[in-house]
Design a protein around this motif. Structure first.
Motif, mmCIF file in Angstrom:
data_model
loop_
_atom_site.group_PDB
_atom_site.id
_atom_site.type_symbol
_atom_site.label_atom_id
_atom_site.label_comp_id
_atom_site.label_asym_id
_atom_site.label_seq_id
_atom_site.Cartn_x
_atom_site.Cartn_y
_atom_site.Cartn_z
ATOM 1 N N ALA A 167 0.827 -1.213 0.000
ATOM 2 C CA ALA A 167 0.000 0.000 0.000
ATOM 3 C C ALA A 167 0.858 1.259 0.000
ATOM 4 C CB ALA A 167 -0.946 -0.015 1.197
ATOM 5 N N ALA A 168 1.949 1.239 0.778
ATOM 6 C CA ALA A 168 2.833 2.400 0.860
ATOM 7 C C ALA A 168 3.513 2.678 -0.477
ATOM 8 C CB ALA A 168 3.882 2.173 1.952
ATOM 9 N N PHE A 169 3.974 1.638 -1.142
ATOM 10 C CA PHE A 169 4.605 1.815 -2.453
ATOM 11 C C PHE A 169 3.594 2.333 -3.470
ATOM 12 C CE2 PHE A 169 8.277 -0.398 -0.881
ATOM 13 C CZ PHE A 169 9.311 -0.069 -1.753
ATOM 14 N N GLY A 175 -0.109 7.494 -6.278
ATOM 15 C CA GLY A 175 -1.037 8.470 -5.743
ATOM 16 C C GLY A 175 -2.076 7.946 -4.767
ATOM 17 N N VAL A 176 -2.948 8.862 -4.355
ATOM 18 C CA VAL A 176 -3.925 8.577 -3.299
ATOM 19 C C VAL A 176 -4.941 7.527 -3.726
ATOM 20 C CG1 VAL A 176 -5.747 9.567 -1.865
ATOM 21 C CG2 VAL A 176 -3.655 10.872 -2.271
ATOM 22 N N LYS A 177 -5.420 7.599 -4.957
ATOM 23 C CA LYS A 177 -6.417 6.625 -5.429
ATOM 24 C C LYS A 177 -5.863 5.209 -5.341
ATOM 25 C CE LYS A 177 -9.188 5.270 -9.434
ATOM 26 N NZ LYS A 177 -9.524 5.568 -10.856
ATOM 27 N N ALA A 178 -4.635 5.025 -5.793
ATOM 28 C CA ALA A 178 -3.998 3.703 -5.724
ATOM 29 C C ALA A 178 -3.823 3.263 -4.276
ATOM 30 C CB ALA A 178 -2.654 3.739 -6.437
ATOM 31 N N PHE A 179 -3.503 4.217 -3.409
ATOM 32 C CA PHE A 179 -3.331 3.906 -1.988
ATOM 33 C C PHE A 179 -4.647 3.444 -1.370
ATOM 34 C CE2 PHE A 179 -3.618 5.508 2.447
ATOM 35 C CZ PHE A 179 -2.696 4.644 3.024
ATOM 36 N N ILE A 180 -5.738 4.102 -1.695
ATOM 37 C CA ILE A 180 -7.050 3.708 -1.165
ATOM 38 C C ILE A 180 -7.407 2.306 -1.635
ATOM 39 C CG2 ILE A 180 -9.527 4.192 -1.238
ATOM 40 C CD1 ILE A 180 -8.790 7.180 -1.404
ATOM 41 N N GLN A 181 -7.162 2.029 -2.920
ATOM 42 C CA GLN A 181 -7.439 0.694 -3.460
ATOM 43 C C GLN A 181 -6.586 -0.363 -2.755
ATOM 44 O OE1 GLN A 181 -6.484 1.755 -7.500
ATOM 45 N NE2 GLN A 181 -8.634 1.951 -8.096
ATOM 46 N N ALA A 182 -5.307 -0.042 -2.551
ATOM 47 C CA ALA A 182 -4.416 -0.984 -1.878
ATOM 48 C C ALA A 182 -4.801 -1.154 -0.413
ATOM 49 C CB ALA A 182 -2.969 -0.500 -1.992
ATOM 50 N N SER A 183 -5.280 -0.086 0.220
ATOM 51 C CA SER A 183 -5.682 -0.149 1.627
ATOM 52 C C SER A 183 -6.892 -1.060 1.811
ATOM 53 C CB SER A 183 -5.999 1.257 2.154
ATOM 54 O OG SER A 183 -4.843 2.062 2.169
ATOM 55 N N ILE A 184 -7.772 -1.084 0.831
ATOM 56 C CA ILE A 184 -8.918 -2.001 0.883
ATOM 57 C C ILE A 184 -8.418 -3.443 0.896
ATOM 58 C CG2 ILE A 184 -10.921 -2.848 -0.406
ATOM 59 C CD1 ILE A 184 -11.327 0.044 -1.388
ATOM 60 N N ILE A 185 -7.398 -3.714 0.105
ATOM 61 C CA ILE A 185 -6.782 -5.045 0.088
ATOM 62 C C ILE A 185 -6.169 -5.357 1.451
ATOM 63 C CG2 ILE A 185 -4.891 -6.408 -0.903
ATOM 64 C CD1 ILE A 185 -5.433 -5.039 -3.569
ATOM 65 N N VAL A 186 -5.528 -4.365 2.064
ATOM 66 C CA VAL A 186 -4.941 -4.549 3.393
ATOM 67 C C VAL A 186 -6.004 -4.981 4.390
ATOM 68 C CG1 VAL A 186 -3.800 -3.423 5.342
ATOM 69 C CG2 VAL A 186 -3.066 -2.887 3.016
ATOM 70 N N VAL A 215 10.389 2.471 8.891
ATOM 71 C CA VAL A 215 11.383 2.092 7.882
ATOM 72 C C VAL A 215 11.082 2.734 6.532
ATOM 73 C CG1 VAL A 215 12.452 0.183 6.639
ATOM 74 C CG2 VAL A 215 11.868 -0.080 9.055
ATOM 75 N N LEU A 216 9.834 2.664 6.101
ATOM 76 C CA LEU A 216 9.498 3.159 4.765
ATOM 77 C C LEU A 216 9.562 4.679 4.664
ATOM 78 C CD1 LEU A 216 6.612 0.800 3.600
ATOM 79 C CD2 LEU A 216 9.028 0.777 2.961
ATOM 80 N N SER A 217 9.370 5.392 5.766
ATOM 81 C CA SER A 217 9.478 6.852 5.693
ATOM 82 C C SER A 217 10.891 7.256 5.297
ATOM 83 C CB SER A 217 9.101 7.484 7.043
ATOM 84 O OG SER A 217 9.996 7.081 8.072
ATOM 85 N N TRP A 218 11.889 6.520 5.797
ATOM 86 C CA TRP A 218 13.281 6.811 5.455
ATOM 87 C C TRP A 218 13.645 6.283 4.075
ATOM 88 C CZ3 TRP A 218 15.904 10.295 8.008
ATOM 89 C CH2 TRP A 218 15.562 10.559 9.345
ATOM 90 N N PHE A 219 12.887 5.362 3.581
ATOM 91 C CA PHE A 219 13.198 4.756 2.281
ATOM 92 C C PHE A 219 12.441 5.418 1.132
ATOM 93 C CE2 PHE A 219 12.993 1.238 -0.867
ATOM 94 C CZ PHE A 219 14.359 1.069 -1.057
#
Length: 244
Positions: A167-169, A175-186, A215-219
């Motif tokens: 979801a983070a990647f 973008g946000v739309k992809a994040f929302i879609q991935a968050s539903i999967i989460v 970790v991901l914030s630094w990456f």
């Protein structure tokens, strides 16, 4: 926006994600046996466990099936399908880059999983904890199905952590739309572990979230990821999706 403003914004974002991670982990450490998070965990476990008593056969077997190890393939396919919907929209150069980004997800998932072992929190799953004090419903015993409903050390939720990395990647690169879609999967694919009692709610939404956030914030919010992606892109054989 000037480079200085962009840098300042990124630093603030990294600090905020790091503060969130520390607050979550510290609060988890001091309340996972009693107090704030434990009360939430216990309430969620008992709410769902009452429906796993065998009188709701469809629900019982649904949770049993979705907690079987082989069902992890379904969650992987869900992520792959979402990723492919964005992949097919790109030109050849971007498709090459997306292949590398996908590889980076797998690498960082291994790194984060190993890093999570250093967190000084370890506890058994709610099924193992509560069956010491009371009768609880175990789906593995009620269905005689090879399914996961317990773990001797359930912190953090590895399955949820992998989903959150994805979801983070998706947020970072699409973008946000992809994040929302991935968050539903989460939410969908982390829920069965929590419902079955194989993980506490906080194993996923406190532990996994905190570790991936740190970790991901630094990456992802520094040049680190893009630098590695661009390096690997130059090393990638040209025969893969040649530029027209």
């Amino acid at each position: 926006m000037s480079n200085d403003n962009v840098l300042t914004k990124r630093i603030r974002q990294i600090l905020l994600w790091n503060i969130l991670a520390v607050v979550l982990l510290v609060s988890q450490y001091y309340t996972y046996r009693q107090g704030f998070w434990f009360n939430i965990d216990a309430a969620i476990f008992h709410f769902f466990n009452q429906f796993l008593d065998g009188s709701h056969q469809i629900f019982l077997y649904l949770i049993a099936i979705t907690n079987h190890r082989s069902f992890d393939i379904v969650s992987f396919l869900a992520m792959a399908l979402l990723y492919y919907t964005y992949f097919r929209q790109q030109n050849n150069e971007c498709k090459r880059k997306m292949i590398i980004i996908g590889l980076m997800m797998l690498i960082i998932a291994v790194v984060i999983k190993q890093w999570g072992r250093f967190i000084p929190i370890a506890h058994e799953s709610p099924t193992l904890y509560f069956e010491q004090f009371e009768h609880i419903n175990r789906i593995s015993k009620l269905t005689h199905f090879g399914t996961k409903d317990a773990a001797s050390d359930s912190f953090p939720g590895d399955h949820g952590m992998m989903l959150m990395i994805f979801a983070a990647f998706m947020w970072r690169y699409f973008g946000v739309k992809a994040f929302i879609q991935a968050s539903i999967i989460v939410v969908i694919f982390s829920a069965p572990r929590i419902i079955a009692g194989a993980h506490w709610f906080t194993d996923v939404y406190v532990g996994s979230l905190a570790i991936t956030s740190f970790v991901l914030s630094w990456f992802l919010l520094t040049p680190a990821c893009d630098t590695i992606v661009n390096l690997l892109l130059r090393l990638m054989p040209k025969r893969f999706f040649k530029s027209p």
